[in-house]
Design a protein around this motif. Structure first.
Motif, PDB file in Angstrom:
ATOM      1  N   GLU A 190      44.346  38.050  82.061  1.00 28.24           N
ATOM      2  CA  GLU A 190      44.826  38.670  80.819  1.00 28.24           C
ATOM      3  C   GLU A 190      43.882  39.785  80.378  1.00 28.24           C
ATOM      4  O   GLU A 190      44.330  40.844  79.924  1.00 28.24           O
ATOM      5  CB  GLU A 190      44.934  37.601  79.728  1.00 28.24           C
ATOM      6  CG  GLU A 190      45.748  38.032  78.532  1.00 28.24           C
ATOM      7  CD  GLU A 190      46.056  36.885  77.590  1.00 28.24           C
ATOM      8  OE1 GLU A 190      45.595  36.954  76.442  1.00 28.24           O
ATOM      9  OE2 GLU A 190      46.745  35.939  77.999  1.00 28.24           O
ATOM     10  N   LYS A 191      42.570  39.554  80.515  1.00 32.56           N
ATOM     11  CA  LYS A 191      41.591  40.588  80.151  1.00 32.56           C
ATOM     12  C   LYS A 191      41.799  41.847  80.983  1.00 32.56           C
ATOM     13  O   LYS A 191      41.734  42.966  80.471  1.00 32.56           O
ATOM     14  CB  LYS A 191      40.167  40.059  80.352  1.00 32.56           C
ATOM     15  CG  LYS A 191      39.735  39.047  79.304  1.00 32.56           C
ATOM     16  CD  LYS A 191      38.358  38.496  79.624  1.00 32.56           C
ATOM     17  CE  LYS A 191      37.980  37.379  78.657  1.00 32.56           C
ATOM     18  NZ  LYS A 191      36.703  36.741  79.019  1.00 32.56           N
ATOM     19  N   GLU A 192      42.037  41.653  82.272  1.00 28.48           N
ATOM     20  CA  GLU A 192      42.250  42.803  83.160  1.00 28.48           C
ATOM     21  C   GLU A 192      43.536  43.537  82.803  1.00 28.48           C
ATOM     22  O   GLU A 192      43.572  44.765  82.768  1.00 28.48           O
ATOM     23  CB  GLU A 192      42.308  42.331  84.617  1.00 28.48           C
ATOM     24  CG  GLU A 192      40.967  41.855  85.157  1.00 28.48           C
ATOM     25  CD  GLU A 192      41.035  41.510  86.637  1.00 28.48           C
ATOM     26  OE1 GLU A 192      41.828  42.138  87.350  1.00 28.48           O
ATOM     27  OE2 GLU A 192      40.286  40.615  87.065  1.00 28.48           O
ATOM     28  N   VAL A 193      44.595  42.768  82.521  1.00 29.86           N
ATOM     29  CA  VAL A 193      45.886  43.375  82.163  1.00 29.86           C
ATOM     30  C   VAL A 193      45.758  44.153  80.858  1.00 29.86           C
ATOM     31  O   VAL A 193      46.239  45.279  80.741  1.00 29.86           O
ATOM     32  CB  VAL A 193      46.986  42.290  82.037  1.00 29.86           C
ATOM     33  CG1 VAL A 193      48.271  42.892  81.471  1.00 29.86           C
ATOM     34  CG2 VAL A 193      47.265  41.656  83.391  1.00 29.86           C
ATOM     35  N   VAL A 194      45.087  43.551  79.865  1.00 27.92           N
ATOM     36  CA  VAL A 194      44.883  44.213  78.566  1.00 27.92           C
ATOM     37  C   VAL A 194      44.092  45.499  78.746  1.00 27.92           C
ATOM     38  O   VAL A 194      44.404  46.532  78.153  1.00 27.92           O
ATOM     39  CB  VAL A 194      44.156  43.266  77.578  1.00 27.92           C
ATOM     40  CG1 VAL A 194      43.654  44.026  76.358  1.00 27.92           C
ATOM     41  CG2 VAL A 194      45.090  42.146  77.138  1.00 27.92           C
ATOM     42  N   SER A 195      43.058  45.442  79.588  1.00 26.70           N
ATOM     43  CA  SER A 195      42.234  46.625  79.846  1.00 26.70           C
ATOM     44  C   SER A 195      43.059  47.741  80.481  1.00 26.70           C
ATOM     45  O   SER A 195      42.944  48.914  80.105  1.00 26.70           O
ATOM     46  CB  SER A 195      41.070  46.245  80.762  1.00 26.70           C
ATOM     47  OG  SER A 195      40.312  47.379  81.085  1.00 26.70           O
ATOM     48  N   ILE A 196      43.928  47.369  81.419  1.00 27.25           N
ATOM     49  CA  ILE A 196      44.749  48.365  82.116  1.00 27.25           C
ATOM     50  C   ILE A 196      45.838  48.924  81.196  1.00 27.25           C
ATOM     51  O   ILE A 196      46.046  50.137  81.121  1.00 27.25           O
ATOM     52  CB  ILE A 196      45.394  47.749  83.380  1.00 27.25           C
ATOM     53  CG1 ILE A 196      44.303  47.433  84.417  1.00 27.25           C
ATOM     54  CG2 ILE A 196      46.432  48.688  83.981  1.00 27.25           C
ATOM     55  CD1 ILE A 196      44.765  46.536  85.544  1.00 27.25           C
ATOM     56  N   LEU A 197      46.515  48.021  80.465  1.00 28.99           N
ATOM     57  CA  LEU A 197      47.654  48.442  79.646  1.00 28.99           C
ATOM     58  C   LEU A 197      47.249  49.115  78.338  1.00 28.99           C
ATOM     59  O   LEU A 197      47.865  50.085  77.913  1.00 28.99           O
ATOM     60  CB  LEU A 197      48.544  47.234  79.317  1.00 28.99           C
ATOM     61  CG  LEU A 197      49.299  46.585  80.474  1.00 28.99           C
ATOM     62  CD1 LEU A 197      50.095  45.401  79.969  1.00 28.99           C
ATOM     63  CD2 LEU A 197      50.231  47.587  81.145  1.00 28.99           C
ATOM     64  N   PHE A 198      46.208  48.568  77.694  1.00 28.54           N
ATOM     65  CA  PHE A 198      45.872  49.021  76.343  1.00 28.54           C
ATOM     66  C   PHE A 198      44.494  49.677  76.241  1.00 28.54           C
ATOM     67  O   PHE A 198      44.104  50.128  75.165  1.00 28.54           O
ATOM     68  CB  PHE A 198      45.938  47.841  75.362  1.00 28.54           C
ATOM     69  CG  PHE A 198      47.224  47.068  75.455  1.00 28.54           C
ATOM     70  CD1 PHE A 198      48.406  47.603  74.982  1.00 28.54           C
ATOM     71  CD2 PHE A 198      47.255  45.807  76.037  1.00 28.54           C
ATOM     72  CE1 PHE A 198      49.592  46.901  75.071  1.00 28.54           C
ATOM     73  CE2 PHE A 198      48.434  45.091  76.135  1.00 28.54           C
ATOM     74  CZ  PHE A 198      49.611  45.644  75.648  1.00 28.54           C
TER      75      PHE A 198
END
Length: 200
Positions: A190-198
């Protein structure tokens, strides 16, 4: 008689003067009362206006605070939904890989997960059909090269999951399905996804 008339006129004159003075005093007192009442009324009016303005400001602050909280909730919900969709899409993409590529990934995962080499492998119905028994033979060859028994068996029953596998030894199951791996590593992913998306 003249003295009596003069006396009466004097009394009447004094009475008129006294009456005029009393009327003037009464008028002044009435004017003062009216002025004081107006001032008190204006003061009360200003107090009421200030109180109403203060209450309106407090209500406005509460409404703005409530609106901000609601916006944060909506943003968080939308963000969470997007993260869920991305992670689910990742699982779907894995399950949709071409047979050869998918087989290599599963082969690598199983060979790393095997402990003794005589466990039971549970695959999904879809993977049993597209990979077949030859896949199990291939895994056994690979783990035998690592010094393990090389005697893995395919479970007689398919697993009720989309992709990945379950490694079974007796009553113990090691769940390596894609959905479980995603769930167990969700915080990090989730941290990686948040970093990439937001960009957070």
């Amino acid at each position: 008689m003249s003295n009596a008339r003069n006396l009466v006129e004097k009394i009447l004159e004094d009475a008129r003067i006294e009456a005029d003075s009393s009327i003037a005093d009464a008028r002044k007192e009435a004017a003062d009362i009216i002025k004081a009442a107006r001032e008190e009324g204006e003061k009360k009016k200003q107090e009421i206006i200030k109180k109403a303005e203060k209450e309106a400001d407090l209500k406005k602050e509460r409404l703005v605070g409530s609106a901000r909280l609601e916006v944060r909730k909506i943003k968080l919900s939308a963000k969470q939904k997007l993260i869920d969709e991305v992670l689910q899409k990742a699982v779907d993409n894995l399950n949709s890989l071409p047979k050869e590529e998918y087989g290599k990934i599963l082969l690598d995962m199983i060979s790393k997960a095997v402990i003794t080499g005589d466990e039971e492998i549970i695959l999904s119905h879809k993977d049993r059909e597209r990979l077949g028994l030859m896949f199990i033979d291939e895994i056994n060859k690979k783990i035998a090269q690592k010094g393990l028994k090389g005697n893995l068996k395919l479970s007689g029953e398919p697993g009720k999951f989309d992709g990945g596998f379950i490694l079974k030894k007796g009553d113990i199951e090691y769940n390596n399905t894609f959905s479980t791996i995603i769930r167990m590593n969700r915080n990090e992913l989730e941290k990686e996804v948040v970093s990439i998306l937001f960009g957070e």
